[in-house]
Write a protein that holds these residues in place. Structure first.
Motif, mmCIF file in Angstrom:
data_model
loop_
_atom_site.group_PDB
_atom_site.id
_atom_site.type_symbol
_atom_site.label_atom_id
_atom_site.label_comp_id
_atom_site.label_asym_id
_atom_site.label_seq_id
_atom_site.Cartn_x
_atom_site.Cartn_y
_atom_site.Cartn_z
ATOM 1 N N GLU A 8 0.801 -1.312 0.113
ATOM 2 C CA GLU A 8 0.102 0.010 0.156
ATOM 3 C C GLU A 8 0.845 1.329 -0.136
ATOM 4 N N LYS A 9 2.062 1.261 0.153
ATOM 5 C CA LYS A 9 2.806 2.246 0.283
ATOM 6 C C LYS A 9 3.252 2.853 -1.051
ATOM 7 N N LYS A 10 3.209 4.205 -1.269
ATOM 8 C CA LYS A 10 3.698 4.819 -2.622
ATOM 9 C C LYS A 10 5.059 5.299 -2.798
ATOM 10 N N ARG A 11 5.805 5.123 -1.614
ATOM 11 C CA ARG A 11 7.053 5.474 -1.795
ATOM 12 C C ARG A 11 7.979 4.789 -0.904
ATOM 13 N N ARG A 12 9.443 4.946 -0.848
ATOM 14 C CA ARG A 12 10.091 4.569 0.536
ATOM 15 C C ARG A 12 9.938 2.907 0.641
ATOM 16 N N HIS A 13 9.950 2.069 -0.289
ATOM 17 C CA HIS A 13 9.446 0.691 0.019
ATOM 18 C C HIS A 13 10.462 -0.122 0.703
ATOM 19 N N MET A 14 10.501 -1.090 1.378
ATOM 20 C CA MET A 14 11.492 -1.819 1.917
ATOM 21 C C MET A 14 12.165 -2.535 0.966
ATOM 22 N N PRO A 15 13.624 -2.696 0.939
ATOM 23 C CA PRO A 15 14.359 -3.306 -0.219
ATOM 24 C C PRO A 15 13.881 -4.867 -0.335
ATOM 25 N N VAL A 16 13.975 -5.515 -1.468
ATOM 26 C CA VAL A 16 13.194 -6.635 -1.543
ATOM 27 C C VAL A 16 13.848 -7.819 -0.873
ATOM 28 N N ARG A 17 15.157 -7.814 -0.889
ATOM 29 C CA ARG A 17 15.997 -8.803 -0.034
ATOM 30 C C ARG A 17 15.397 -8.769 1.385
ATOM 31 N N ARG A 18 15.406 -7.592 1.756
ATOM 32 C CA ARG A 18 14.962 -7.313 3.263
ATOM 33 C C ARG A 18 13.509 -8.003 3.701
ATOM 34 N N LEU A 19 12.693 -7.463 2.621
ATOM 35 C CA LEU A 19 11.412 -8.062 2.900
ATOM 36 C C LEU A 19 11.199 -9.373 2.671
ATOM 37 N N LEU A 20 11.842 -10.082 1.924
ATOM 38 C CA LEU A 20 11.666 -11.512 1.782
ATOM 39 C C LEU A 20 12.329 -12.247 2.819
ATOM 40 N N GLY A 21 13.278 -11.664 3.351
ATOM 41 C CA GLY A 21 14.027 -12.268 4.671
ATOM 42 C C GLY A 21 13.072 -12.321 5.708
ATOM 43 N N GLU A 22 12.398 -10.865 6.086
ATOM 44 C CA GLU A 22 11.450 -10.701 7.151
ATOM 45 C C GLU A 22 10.141 -11.433 6.852
#
Length: 760
Positions: free
Chosen positions: A71-85
């Motif tokens: 739902e964010k429009k900007r400042r997204h979490m890096p994909v690698r960190r998102l998949l890790g978490e």
């Protein structure tokens, strides 16, 4: 005697029944329907299994993280960190990830693992690039063709290449690709997939099958033997190769552009791709095509960039994996300004260049146009196997299959059995031109009737249940897939059953005549405009039945849970019922005015307590005290009353009427299947909710929202029980519950949060 012997076996052998053609056709059709239904059911089972895995609660845990990032429009979490978490939920939502080896390294944490890792086009993957994916799987499947493109070396430096070919025990063994290293390991079981289903005309694959595959591929004959939209054609261009300049051939590129315009003018329903042997020639073709399109703006709609069906111009190194109905191959190389024709053809001259040629000439489904500025015969004999293969292919494109000494249809072929001879003689007697044994490799149709109005087209294929029919090991191949492939290739088919021919000759002959007459009366080119590409079903059954052109996508929509499906409102025992139970007990004891403190009140107390457990169990001991006091109309209970109640509870437990679970009581054998949500009449404090019920709720929250951290988990559980804030008592109780669940092995705490034990 022979007739009697045949009749004896027909009567006794159940495998030969039914004998009539209509009955056998119905039996085969029943099998096909059941087999198609089985395939469709498998699709539905996969979809259902994926839907069942997805998180049911997206307000907490890793699912909440993914939803918040989406739902964010900007400042997204890096994909690698998102998949890790969020790894546990990611693998629930998407149990299958399709990635290149490079993106695996870029985006997946190094401890992100899978049950199975599959490599497709493995001949193009370097071993060092594959390692980061291989170690992540508990099982490995590698699919590829060692006779197609090896990993590209365009971006490697010459310093990395070692020309030393001597064996050295201290030098690592060199393998071109992960496919080579797996084949050479001797550990992985090898399974050959021999069915070739792409080509709708055998000439499109005959060269590669003969030259590169040792004629091991099983191919299927097409119903259209000759025509302007099928097969292989050689087109000579009067071009000059700009050696020492741009390394291109503008005249040949212009010829290619003209053929592209001609294609979309005459057969726009067929997809098209252009392959050039060099990048410079591909760029020149695009320039010439831009000029040609300027005069034909009506054709712009055909130049789409759709990945699967759109038009493309690619060089030899980037075309593997693509396929189109029609492919135009531009050699580009040729005589230079001085008229010299050298045997230098860029990537073809490299080691294994014949594999690049094999890829280029097998991209077409219906038609291949080879355009060159010289004839194959103009090339001198070369010691380079790949250059010799190019010479042979150009000769093949110009002169047909006779170059390979394999005729597409042997005019001298004869039927293979007396049964086929009878059918063949009957068709010839009716005046039809009939060709026995139609096909080049692997699979042949027993005989085919040529269309009287189109000699290059077969009107009807006739199959007899002889050697070719029973050579299939599986009924699916024999009775559905093989026929499906042939029909996709444009065949009209008629099957004659041997038992029916023997027992009901007259009916079989009439059905054959009707089928032949109907086929010869039909438009011979009616099906040539329809493009259908059979997809792969499985490793053992490579070709699937017809599928519609438009397939509705399956959407996995996250379910937002507002109230748990595994909860129900708390049911409190009515005070009137408690008073009634007390009154009945006192009447039976003949002491209607008995008080709680009286020694004789134990039995009455036990009945009230048992009623409470029956309705509200599992129920905390403290809440039982309250219910018993209510039955006697007391607002508080002192030590004596509490002792009386505890004694009654212990007595009930000794009798096996109730069981103690921690500090709560319940009926024996009753399993907890839901949590009790608060109501306006009853809102229990944490101390009045049995630990068993709290832990049930915690487990269900984790099941629906894997990867929930402790604080979020406690907050969600508190919300379910109606506690607006987490005070010290609630935090202490829920923390102890979570620790106990982890200790008991029901939950696992990871860096990404708390997950069910089955996800680890």
């Amino acid at each position: 005697m022979l007739t009697a012997w045949i009749e004896h076996h027909l009567a006794l052998d159940a495998r030969l029944k039914p004998v009539r053609a209509t009955e056998r056709d119905q039996l085969v059709e029943s099998f096909r329907t059941a087999d198609r239904d089985l395939v469709e059911a498998a699709h539905a089972e996969v979809i259902s299994a994926c839907n069942a895995r997805r998180p049911r609660r997206t307000s907490v845990g890793q699912a909440a993280v993914i939803r918040r990032e989406a739902e964010k429009k900007r400042r997204h979490m890096p994909v690698r960190r998102l998949l890790g978490e969020t790894r546990e939920v990611v693998q629930l939502i998407k149990p299958c990830l399709m990635m290149s080896p490079l993106t695996v390294s870029q985006f997946l944490p190094m401890d992100f693992t899978f049950d199975v890792v599959i490599f497709d086009e493995a001949s193009q993957v370097l071993p060092q690039d594959a390692v980061n994916s291989v170690y992540r799987g508990r099982a490995l499947i590698v699919a590829g063709d060692q006779k197609q493109l090896p990993p590209t070396s365009f971006f490697t430096t010459g310093a990395e290449e070692d020309d030393e070919d001597e064996w050295d025990e201290n030098t690592p063994v060199g393998f071109e690709s992960v496919l080579d290293i797996c084949k050479g390991s001797g550990v992985l079981r090898s399974l050959s997939l021999r069915w070739h289903y792409r080509s709708r005309h055998e000439n499109l694959i005959a060269f590669s099958n003969h030259e590169f595959y040792g004629r091991e591929l099983i191919t299927f004959p097409g119903a259209l033997e000759q025509g302007p939209d099928i097969g292989v054609e050689f087109i000579k261009a009067d071009g000059v190769y700009d050696r020492g300049g741009r390394s291109n051939n503008p005249v040949e590129a212009a010829t290619v552009a003209q053929r592209v315009i001609h294609h979309f003018t005459t057969r726009p329903h067929l997809t098209l791709g252009v392959v050039a042997l060099s990048k410079a020639q591909a760029e020149t073709i695009e320039e010439e095509l831009h000029k040609a399109r300027a005069g034909r703006p009506d054709l712009d709609r055909y130049f789409t960039e759709d990945r699967l069906d759109g038009f493309f111009v690619k060089n030899l190194e980037t075309v593997q994996g693509d396929e189109r109905d029609v492919i135009i191959l531009s050699v580009g190389y040729g005589p230079d300004q001085q008229g010299r024709l050298l045997s230098t053809f860029g990537p073809i001259n490299k080691e294994g260049g014949w594999r690049r040629l094999n890829v280029a000439v097998t991209r077409a489904r219906r038609r291949m146009e080879a355009i060159a500025s010289f004839h194959g015969g103009d090339l001198k004999e070369s010691t380079n196997n790949s250059v010799r293969a190019l010479k042979r292919y150009l000769e093949y494109a110009a002169n047909g299959p006779r170059v390979l000494q394999t005729e597409a249809a042997d005019p001298d072929a004869v039927p293979e059995s007396p049964f086929e001879e009878e059918v063949f003689a009957l068709l010839r007697g009716w005046g039809y031109t009939t060709q026995p044994q139609v096909g080049v490799a692997g699979y042949r149709i027993d005989m085919a009737v040529r269309h009287p109005d189109a000699p290059g087209t077969y009107a009807l294929g006739i199959e007899c249940d002889g050697a070719m029919y029973h050579s299939s090991r599986a009924a699916r191949d024999r009775d559905r897939l093989r026929e499906s492939v042939l029909r996709e290739l444009g065949w009209r088919l008629h099957r004659i059953w041997g038992t029916d021919w023997y027992r009901n000759r007259r009916d079989a002959v009439e059905r054959l005549r009707a089928a032949v007459e109907a086929a010869c009366a039909a438009d011979p080119h009616a099906s040539s405009a329809v493009r259908v590409t059979p997809p792969v079903e499985s490793l053992d059954a490579p070709v699937a039945e017809d599928v519609p052109e438009v397939v509705q996508p399956v959407h996995f929509v996250p379910v937002v849970v507002t109230s748990a499906s595994w909860s129900r409102p708390y049911q409190e025992v009515e005070p009137a019922l408690l008073a009634e139970v007390r009154a009945r007990a006192c009447a039976r004891l003949e002491v209607p005015g008995i008080e709680l403190q009286d020694p004789g009140a134990a039995e009455a107390i036990a009945e009230v307590a048992l009623c409470t457990v029956e309705v509200e169990g599992p129920v905390e001991e403290e809440l039982i005290f309250t219910r018993v006091r209510t039955a006697w109309g007391l607002n508080r209970s002192g030590p004596v009353v509490r002792d009386r109640i505890q004694w009654a509870l212990r007595s009930l437990a000794r009798q096996g009427k109730i069981v103690r679970i921690g500090t709560a009581y319940d009926r024996p054998g009753r399993e907890i299947t839901c949590m009790r949500a608060p109501t306006s009449e009853c809102n229990r404090k944490v101390g009045l909710v049995p630990a068993l019920e709290r832990r049930f709720a915690l487990c269900r929250v984790v099941d629906e929202g894997p990867g929930t951290h402790r604080e979020d988990l406690m907050r969600e559980a508190a919300r379910l029980f109606g506690w607006t804030r987490i005070g010290p008592d609630i935090r202490r109780a829920l923390t102890a519950d979570i620790d106990a669940l982890i200790t008991d092995g029901r939950l696992v705490e990871t860096e990404g949060g708390i997950v069910p034990v089955g996800l680890v």
